[in-house]
Design a protein around this motif. Sequence first.
Motif, mmCIF file in Angstrom:
data_model
loop_
_atom_site.group_PDB
_atom_site.id
_atom_site.type_symbol
_atom_site.label_atom_id
_atom_site.label_comp_id
_atom_site.label_asym_id
_atom_site.label_seq_id
_atom_site.Cartn_x
_atom_site.Cartn_y
_atom_site.Cartn_z
ATOM 1 N N ALA A 181 41.189 35.982 33.172
ATOM 2 C CA ALA A 181 42.150 36.104 34.160
ATOM 3 C C ALA A 181 41.926 35.236 35.438
ATOM 4 C CB ALA A 181 41.483 37.554 34.945
ATOM 5 N N VAL A 182 40.667 34.336 35.292
ATOM 6 C CA VAL A 182 40.259 33.389 36.094
ATOM 7 C C VAL A 182 41.082 32.103 35.623
ATOM 8 C CG1 VAL A 182 38.528 34.281 37.071
ATOM 9 C CG2 VAL A 182 38.346 32.977 35.258
ATOM 10 N N ASN A 183 41.554 31.861 34.623
ATOM 11 C CA ASN A 183 42.325 30.807 34.088
ATOM 12 C C ASN A 183 43.919 30.624 34.362
ATOM 13 O OD1 ASN A 183 43.994 29.603 31.509
ATOM 14 N ND2 ASN A 183 42.158 28.491 31.635
ATOM 15 N N HIS A 184 44.147 29.912 34.813
ATOM 16 C CA HIS A 184 45.714 29.635 35.377
ATOM 17 C C HIS A 184 46.729 30.117 34.207
ATOM 18 C CE1 HIS A 184 49.386 26.850 36.683
ATOM 19 N NE2 HIS A 184 49.428 28.033 37.136
ATOM 20 N N LYS A 185 46.818 29.538 33.113
ATOM 21 C CA LYS A 185 47.466 29.825 32.115
ATOM 22 C C LYS A 185 47.458 31.314 31.396
ATOM 23 C CE LYS A 185 49.225 26.647 29.501
ATOM 24 N NZ LYS A 185 49.269 25.734 28.389
ATOM 25 N N GLN A 234 34.055 44.102 37.487
ATOM 26 C CA GLN A 234 34.249 42.890 38.167
ATOM 27 C C GLN A 234 35.448 42.762 39.084
ATOM 28 O OE1 GLN A 234 33.413 39.352 35.443
ATOM 29 N NE2 GLN A 234 33.105 41.005 33.900
ATOM 30 N N PHE A 235 35.877 43.935 39.593
ATOM 31 C CA PHE A 235 37.151 43.922 40.193
ATOM 32 C C PHE A 235 36.890 43.211 41.463
ATOM 33 C CE2 PHE A 235 40.612 45.531 42.654
ATOM 34 C CZ PHE A 235 41.548 45.923 41.907
ATOM 35 N N LEU A 236 35.731 43.416 42.368
ATOM 36 C CA LEU A 236 35.591 43.079 43.574
ATOM 37 C C LEU A 236 35.554 41.311 43.690
ATOM 38 C CD1 LEU A 236 34.844 43.745 46.631
ATOM 39 C CD2 LEU A 236 32.472 43.808 46.040
ATOM 40 N N GLU A 237 34.834 40.874 42.588
ATOM 41 C CA GLU A 237 34.732 39.734 42.633
ATOM 42 C C GLU A 237 36.022 38.806 42.240
ATOM 43 O OE1 GLU A 237 32.863 41.692 41.030
ATOM 44 O OE2 GLU A 237 30.914 41.566 42.044
ATOM 45 N N LEU A 238 36.718 39.490 41.270
ATOM 46 C CA LEU A 238 38.112 38.908 41.095
ATOM 47 C C LEU A 238 39.066 38.927 41.892
ATOM 48 C CD1 LEU A 238 38.400 40.387 37.408
ATOM 49 C CD2 LEU A 238 37.589 37.961 37.881
#
Length: 638
Positions: free
Chosen positions: A106-110, A137-141
């Motif tokens: 989820a933290v990767n652009h593509k 990990q919802f809060l961090e994301l």
Amino acid sequence: MGQRDWRLAVVQLPEQIELGKEPETLRQLQAPPKSQLHATAIDSNIRTEEKTRELPVREKKNAGLIQALTKQWEKLRNRNENAGPLRKQLATDTLAKVQGRVAELAVNHKASRILQSCAKHGTSEDRAAMLEELLPQFLELTKSCYASFLLRKLVSTASKPQLQGILRILRGHIPELLRHPYAAAIVDDLYLCASGQQRNAMVAEFYAREYVLFEQAALPKSLAELLGTVDASKKQQVLRRMSIHMQPILEKALIDPMITQRLLAEYLLAAPSSLVAEAVESLAGPGLLRIVHTRDGAQAGCAVMAYGSPKERKKAIKALKGHVWTMAQDRWASLVLITALQRVDDTSLLRSVIISELLPHLEAMAEAKQARRILLHLLAPNSSCWLPPALAALVQPPKRIAAVAVKAPAAANEDEDEAAEELVADEAEVVIEAQGAAEQQEMGISKKEPLVRIQELLGQGNGSLAQGLTLLASLKGPALLRHAAASDVAVEIARGGEHGFLGGADNAHLAAMHTAVVEAAAEPRQSATADAPKDAKPGEQHIMEDYYSSRALRSLVLMSRQPGAAGETACSFAAALWAGALKGRCNLWVGTHGEKVLAAVLSCGSEKIRQESHAELSQLLDQAPEDWAKALVGAASS
């Protein structure tokens, strides 16, 4: 030969260049054409991408998986080749490959874009599985640039139980998240999807800590409701907590979320004057345009115009340049314009920014349900007929007393110093309110008289708003009277404004409008309605039989009983209407919408007209004309 090669060749011939010689090889070493250089650059980019794709998986985490998913993503987002069922299957297959790695991807652009497509085209079970994996990990994301878009997609499609689970995870962190640009957008989506009770719980985190710690605590519906039930000490604590949380949000200008606008409106209404002045200073500027389209945002915008200093008001007005006509058509933004026209003393600035942008749209403005309020406010200031009490409360915020400057006691550190200053400012305001009017100073006070301000805004002569309105009425008076929204504006123009701002019956354009309306009323009934008057379209009926124009004429004639210049102009119109269109023809309109106009004439401000109309109607009615008129015009006839 590439670009670098021919330049290198030139460098390698220094002795020939120094001798001034021009060898054959040098003439041949000219720069290649631009098309060849462009092709070379493209080849270089392609080789770079190929090398990047060939990097080992250990050097780029999940690179192989993302590369494989990209090929499947191309099929997933192809709307031409893949229909609904096939897309759902592709989304399900893609999510099966990333199971257990959704948070990492989820933290990767593509990869985030691939997961967003899966959430969009997948089934509710697919989205539920993604959300369940992301919840820990919802809060961090929420603070991730790329993951935030995926979370927003999942929040907007979540069910009620899923929303409750998300709120439980974010409980106690709402003020913190609203200070972050990416997280604030997620909280905004969550607020829009939440129920009323859930919204109140999110907002209550700004009020007091106990609403975070105790889930079963009774939630207030608003800040005003909470402050009305607590003592002075608790009130200061609540306002101090609100100030601590709101100041960073205002400094970062993160005022787009609906929850922030609600908090901002409550804060400006309840906070001490010193804190309100700081908030107004932060809002006065281009950021104001981002919030005026909502009720709470418009309330904050009206507060800026009402409480701001001349410098802040000037800054806010200049920020509206180029957006005035769009704002005028909006239900809430138009109220901010009305407040500006009502409170700002710099009329030359108002004419150059606001009035100048409205002049080309006067006809459309008169016919627009929201924009016409601006014209009606200028022609009949603060009239409850055009501005209901609920909207008038926004346009006219309550008066505020400016706090005196009080030096705060010395504090051990910065945090204690800020808290002490807020406490002293709050206490100073209480002292001022208790001391009487001699030492009070109203915030944002307008020094110019309201009638003088309106007269300057309407102006005189060519290019003025007054001339534009009267010219419009003279050209399209009957058509405006038949229009549902513009009829009210036409009535106010026809009487010259509440205080005769537009002039009296001696005004050439007003006289032309009166003549056009009288001529339209004097037309034979059949000429406008043809053979089937009931089937005529709105705006095509006779001006005496049209639903809106008949009521507008009734209002205009009844205004002839009012004192002042406006009443005299309306009385002049009533006399012209009676003499030119109604006298001797009352029998045509009894039993139609036109009888409302006859009833108004029977109650107008001219004694002569009342007597003449009474004599003619007595022969047509089976009851006393006064009783008949009272039922049609109500209390206005008494």
